[in-house]
Enzyme design. Structure first.
Site, short mmCIF file in Angstrom:
data_model
loop_
_atom_site.label_atom_id
_atom_site.label_comp_id
_atom_site.label_asym_id
_atom_site.label_seq_id
_atom_site.Cartn_x
_atom_site.Cartn_y
_atom_site.Cartn_z
N LYS A 45 3.47 6.02 -2.19
CA LYS A 45 4.67 4.95 -2.26
C LYS A 45 4.30 3.91 -2.10
O LYS A 45 4.88 2.43 -2.25
CB LYS A 45 5.61 5.41 -1.17
CG LYS A 45 6.14 6.98 -1.28
CD LYS A 45 6.93 7.29 -0.28
CE LYS A 45 7.11 8.73 -0.11
NZ LYS A 45 7.80 9.18 1.30
N GLU A 101 -2.56 -0.52 -6.81
CA GLU A 101 -2.76 0.47 -5.65
C GLU A 101 -2.22 -0.74 -4.45
O GLU A 101 -2.46 -1.97 -4.64
CB GLU A 101 -4.07 0.53 -5.32
CG GLU A 101 -4.33 2.08 -5.73
CD GLU A 101 -4.32 3.21 -4.63
OE1 GLU A 101 -3.52 2.79 -3.80
OE2 GLU A 101 -5.18 3.94 -4.59
N ASP A 102 -1.85 -0.09 -3.35
CA ASP A 102 -1.45 -0.98 -2.07
C ASP A 102 -2.90 -1.36 -1.52
O ASP A 102 -3.00 -2.78 -1.30
CB ASP A 102 -0.53 -0.23 -1.27
CG ASP A 102 -1.12 1.03 -0.72
OD1 ASP A 102 -2.13 1.60 -1.24
OD2 ASP A 102 -0.46 1.61 0.21
N ASP A 105 -9.25 1.54 0.69
CA ASP A 105 -9.91 1.50 1.92
C ASP A 105 -11.32 2.34 1.68
O ASP A 105 -12.25 1.74 1.33
CB ASP A 105 -8.91 2.44 2.71
CG ASP A 105 -9.35 2.52 4.36
OD1 ASP A 105 -9.72 1.59 4.47
OD2 ASP A 105 -8.87 3.40 4.88
N PHE A 154 -5.76 -1.73 10.61
CA PHE A 154 -4.77 -0.78 10.21
C PHE A 154 -3.65 -1.66 9.96
O PHE A 154 -2.98 -2.35 10.79
CB PHE A 154 -4.35 0.26 10.95
CG PHE A 154 -3.41 1.30 10.14
CD1 PHE A 154 -4.27 2.24 9.36
CD2 PHE A 154 -2.10 1.03 10.32
CE1 PHE A 154 -3.41 3.08 8.67
CE2 PHE A 154 -1.35 2.03 9.74
CZ PHE A 154 -2.14 2.91 8.66
N ASP A 161 2.62 1.77 4.92
CA ASP A 161 3.57 2.27 6.27
C ASP A 161 2.59 2.81 7.04
O ASP A 161 1.38 2.93 7.31
CB ASP A 161 4.19 3.46 5.63
CG ASP A 161 3.23 4.77 5.25
OD1 ASP A 161 2.38 4.65 4.60
OD2 ASP A 161 3.82 5.67 5.72
N ARG A 167 7.31 -0.19 6.03
CA ARG A 167 7.22 -0.48 4.54
C ARG A 167 8.08 -1.67 4.21
O ARG A 167 7.71 -2.62 3.04
CB ARG A 167 7.53 0.59 3.43
CG ARG A 167 6.64 1.67 3.70
CD ARG A 167 6.98 2.71 2.25
NE ARG A 167 6.70 4.20 2.68
CZ ARG A 167 5.24 4.50 2.49
NH1 ARG A 167 4.52 3.80 2.01
NH2 ARG A 167 4.89 5.78 2.53
P1 IMP Z 1 -8.52 5.40 0.50
O1 IMP Z 1 -8.44 6.73 -0.14
O2 IMP Z 1 -9.00 5.77 1.85
O3 IMP Z 1 -9.06 4.39 -0.26
O4 IMP Z 1 -7.06 5.09 1.12
C1 IMP Z 1 -5.90 4.82 0.34
C2 IMP Z 1 -4.57 4.69 0.78
O5 IMP Z 1 -4.69 5.23 2.31
C3 IMP Z 1 -3.97 3.81 0.42
O6 IMP Z 1 -3.46 3.66 -0.81
C4 IMP Z 1 -2.94 3.88 1.51
O7 IMP Z 1 -1.62 4.43 1.29
C5 IMP Z 1 -3.66 4.31 2.69
N1 IMP Z 1 -4.21 3.23 3.60
C6 IMP Z 1 -5.60 3.06 3.80
N2 IMP Z 1 -5.74 2.02 4.62
C7 IMP Z 1 -4.31 1.65 4.95
C8 IMP Z 1 -3.81 0.64 6.07
O8 IMP Z 1 -4.54 -0.06 6.83
N3 IMP Z 1 -2.41 0.84 6.28
C9 IMP Z 1 -1.55 1.79 5.52
N4 IMP Z 1 -2.05 2.41 4.58
C10 IMP Z 1 -3.34 2.53 4.38
#
Ligand code: IMP
Length: 180
Positions: A45, A101-102, A105, A154, A161, A167
């Site tokens: 989301k 993507e938001d 990470d 974070f 969220d 959000r």
């Molecule tokens: P990744 O697979 O570790 O790259 O994570 C991607 C997803 O993790 C993102 O699309 C977010 O939904 C969530 N995420 C990663 N870091 C954060 C953060 O700092 N705050 C909130 N959600 C996060």
């Protein structure tokens, strides 16, 4: 915004700066795909607010779809396992796809999504992410359009969220939680 107990929110990126940068990213996409249609795929989301603002600033023929994946539980740590919760509604074969993507990470979610989307034969595939935390990367993946590169904090707000909360914050904020 009411925050519980010892939770603390600190503004990292203000609403005005987000608006300005979203406009710039949209202009870049408009230039790169001049005369063509782009199909934006929002990753639910977290990306829904970024996508809503971005698509309205793109000066091209566009279409949108959404995919929902889960890699995070209720907390701040990635489980590392990605699952499709809601698939695309329509075929993307032959389309110029921009995956929205938001935040990037560890890159686990993006590397999984790139793999399954590429299998569906888009004409081109690029990635737009509002935020990038490169210091946390476990997979060798990157975005083509990045809003802001941020430190290893974070963050919540503007779609992001913590356990489904925050959000709706207009700014991107660092969330500090009391130690467990
Ligand atoms: P990744 O697979 O570790 O790259 O994570 C991607 C997803 O993790 C993102 O699309 C977010 O939904 C969530 N995420 C990663 N870091 C954060 C953060 O700092 N705050 C909130 N959600 C996060």
């Amino acid at each position: 915004m009411p925050v519980g107990g010892q939770e603390k929110l600190k503004i990292l990126i203000r609403r005005a700066a987000i608006q300005k940068r979203v406009h710039e990213v949209a202009q870049q996409i408009t230039r790169d795909f001049r005369g063509q249609r782009v199909h934006l795929i929002g990753v639910l989301k977290g990306a829904c607010i970024f996508l809503s603002d971005l698509v309205r600033e793109i000066n091209l023929e566009t279409s949108i779809d959404f995919i929902a994946v889960s890699s995070y539980g209720k907390g701040k740590q990635s489980s590392g396992q990605v699952r499709v919760l809601k698939d695309l509604d329509s075929s993307i074969e032959g389309l110029n796809v921009v995956l929205v993507e938001d935040i990037l990470d560890t890159g686990l979610t993006l590397s999984y999504l790139l793999r399954i989307i590429q299998q569906r034969k888009p004409k081109s595939l690029r990635v737009a992410a509002l935020l990038d935390k490169p210091s946390r990367r476990l997979k060798d993946v990157n975005g083509d359009y990045i809003g802001f590169t941020i430190p290893n904090e974070f963050v919540v707000g503007y779609g992001l969220d913590y356990a489904e909360r925050f959000r709706n914050l207009k700014d991107v904020c660092i969330l500090n939680l009391p130690p467990e």
